[in-house]
Design an enzyme around this catalytic site. Structure first.
Site, PDB file in Angstrom:
ATOM      1  N   ASP A 121       4.486  18.593 106.542  1.00 24.02           N
ATOM      2  CA  ASP A 121       3.568  18.878 105.432  1.00 24.02           C
ATOM      3  C   ASP A 121       2.287  19.502 105.992  1.00 24.02           C
ATOM      4  O   ASP A 121       1.543  18.855 106.718  1.00 24.02           O
ATOM      5  CB  ASP A 121       3.226  17.593 104.672  1.00 24.02           C
ATOM      6  CG  ASP A 121       2.329  17.925 103.494  1.00 24.02           C
ATOM      7  OD1 ASP A 121       2.875  18.383 102.468  1.00 24.02           O
ATOM      8  OD2 ASP A 121       1.096  17.784 103.607  1.00 24.02           O
TER       9      ASP A 121
ATOM     10  N   TYR B  46      -6.208  22.605 106.330  1.00 29.12           N
ATOM     11  CA  TYR B  46      -6.299  21.655 107.443  1.00 29.12           C
ATOM     12  C   TYR B  46      -6.696  22.345 108.758  1.00 29.12           C
ATOM     13  O   TYR B  46      -6.970  21.674 109.750  1.00 29.12           O
ATOM     14  CB  TYR B  46      -4.971  20.888 107.640  1.00 29.12           C
ATOM     15  CG  TYR B  46      -4.470  20.156 106.408  1.00 29.12           C
ATOM     16  CD1 TYR B  46      -5.318  19.850 105.349  1.00 29.12           C
ATOM     17  CD2 TYR B  46      -3.138  19.773 106.302  1.00 29.12           C
ATOM     18  CE1 TYR B  46      -4.839  19.196 104.214  1.00 29.12           C
ATOM     19  CE2 TYR B  46      -2.659  19.111 105.173  1.00 29.12           C
ATOM     20  CZ  TYR B  46      -3.519  18.831 104.132  1.00 29.12           C
ATOM     21  OH  TYR B  46      -3.034  18.179 103.013  1.00 29.12           O
TER      22      TYR B  46
ATOM     23  N   LYS C 198       0.065  24.783 101.447  1.00 22.52           N
ATOM     24  CA  LYS C 198      -0.708  24.692 100.196  1.00 22.52           C
ATOM     25  C   LYS C 198      -1.752  25.796 100.126  1.00 22.52           C
ATOM     26  O   LYS C 198      -2.359  26.141 101.149  1.00 22.52           O
ATOM     27  CB  LYS C 198      -1.413  23.325 100.102  1.00 22.52           C
ATOM     28  CG  LYS C 198      -0.489  22.163 100.412  1.00 22.52           C
ATOM     29  CD  LYS C 198      -1.132  20.815 100.208  1.00 22.52           C
ATOM     30  CE  LYS C 198      -0.244  19.724 100.793  1.00 22.52           C
ATOM     31  NZ  LYS C 198      -0.440  19.500 102.237  1.00 22.52           N
TER      32      LYS C 198
ATOM     33  N   HIS D 176      -3.175  23.572  95.824  1.00 19.78           N
ATOM     34  CA  HIS D 176      -3.723  22.369  96.456  1.00 19.78           C
ATOM     35  C   HIS D 176      -4.498  21.480  95.473  1.00 19.78           C
ATOM     36  O   HIS D 176      -4.413  20.248  95.545  1.00 19.78           O
ATOM     37  CB  HIS D 176      -4.618  22.790  97.635  1.00 19.78           C
ATOM     38  CG  HIS D 176      -4.694  21.789  98.745  1.00 19.78           C
ATOM     39  ND1 HIS D 176      -4.750  22.129 100.074  1.00 19.78           N
ATOM     40  CD2 HIS D 176      -4.722  20.444  98.714  1.00 19.78           C
ATOM     41  CE1 HIS D 176      -4.809  21.032 100.814  1.00 19.78           C
ATOM     42  NE2 HIS D 176      -4.797  19.999 100.010  1.00 19.78           N
TER      43      HIS D 176
END
Ligand code: A2P
Length: 310
Positions: A32, A37, A66, A99
């Site tokens: 994931d 990130y 995302k 997201h």
């Protein structure tokens, strides 16, 4: 979609590539990821190495990414996906999620000012979805989904889609069990994916609205762990697995990565009594929620918490 995936939020650069390698070598097939990130390039390098060493083939992996809030507009989504695919060194993602149900004007700071937040509207969300459907047609995305979405918002979206809502990824653990959302997802063919399934013990303080949520320390979880000879984390993961929720615990520690996988691969079954107990540990009034979504609310100056979450 494999029932357990490796979460990569807060997997720091310099460590997350090693975590991916440990996880895939241990047997994880679901990763994931997210542009936000900041570690997709390192993850892509790790995946490329695993494939070139013959540990896995691309088609063995289920990779989620995302679309971040700064790019959540029809005119920006394609370029954002191109960057993610290039960073992850793949020609497609298995699942691409929007997201958050709000966006931020391009080039604005994060955390945002109230002026930069564009709140959710069913029309904007549906227009973005239609753009992403073209990516499914083009083969760059296998399935589409959303994240942090309520039943109300998904009910508005579902009739407008050509490619269905395949998944909704939300915070989920016994302090926020998402029982109603899960029931809706099950009856509408949407996979529910639990982020922060361990209650995100390493969470940064700025994300925390309240400190009520420590599922790894809940007495019912500790009791179940000692009676079944499992770790508290394994109980939390097994709980999700048995109710049909896909969990994506994050870890950068090889022993914990393996421990978490074993909860699904070889964990003991939780009894109905334990399942019922864990399902009913919800902290009232949403106070068990760890990930507040404060950037979409900005101290109540843009929208209320209730508007964000319903
Ligand atoms: P670490 O990366 O050092 O293992 P969540 O997925 O709910 O956000 O939780 C992630 C956090 O939980 C990370 O800080 C991670 O630390 C820690 N963690 C992951 N697996 C376990 C485990 N089996 N037991 C205890 N803590 C864990």
């Amino acid at each position: 979609m494999p029932m357990i995936g490796l979460g990569t939020w807060q997997a720091p650069k310099g460590e997350c590539g090693a975590a991916i390698i440990s996880a895939v070598e241990a047997g994880y097939r679901h990763l994931d990821c997210a542009a936000a990130y900041g570690n997709e390039a390192e993850i892509g390098e790790a995946i490329a190495g695993l494939i070139s060493r013959g540990v896995v083939k691309r088609e063995d992996l289920f990779i989620t990414s995302k679309l971040w809030v700064h790019k959540a507009r029809p005119e920006d989504a394609g370029a954002a996906l191109t960057k993610t695919l290039s960073d992850l060194r793949t020609s497609y993602v298995d699942l691409y999620l929007i997201h958050w149900p709000f966006s931020l004007a391009e080039g604005t700071p994060f955390p945002p000012t109230p002026e930069s937040v564009i709140v959710y509207s069913p029309e904007n969300y549906s227009a973005l979805w239609k753009t992403l459907e073209l990516e499914v047609d083009a083969g760059r995305v296998k399935a589409l989904g959303c994240s942090n979405m309520s039943v109300t918002k998904m009910e508005a979206l579902a009739p407008t889609t050509r490619h269905p809502i395949c998944a909704n990824q939300v915070e989920c653990h016994p302090s926020l069990p998402q029982n109603e959302l899960l029931a809706w997802c099950k009856s509408n063919g949407v996979a529910l994916v639990a982020y922060s399934p361990l209650g995100s013990p390493g969470r940064p303080p700025r994300w925390v609205k309240d400190d009520n949520s420590r599922p790894l320390e809940a007495p019912a979880v500790l009791r179940a762990a000692s009676s079944l000879g499992m770790t508290p984390a394994q109980i939390l993961i097994r709980f999700q697995y048995q109710r049909g929720v896909i969990a994506i615990p994050k870890s950068a520690n090889p022993a914990r990565i393996l421990d978490n996988l074993k909860a699904v691969a070889e964990g003991a079954d939780l009894s109905d009594t334990i399942m019922d107990e864990l399902k009913n540990l919800e902290v009232p009034d949403g106070r068990g929620r760890i990930i507040t979504g404060y950037p979409g609310v900005v101290s109540g100056r843009v929208q209320t918490w209730q508007e964000l979450w319903t």
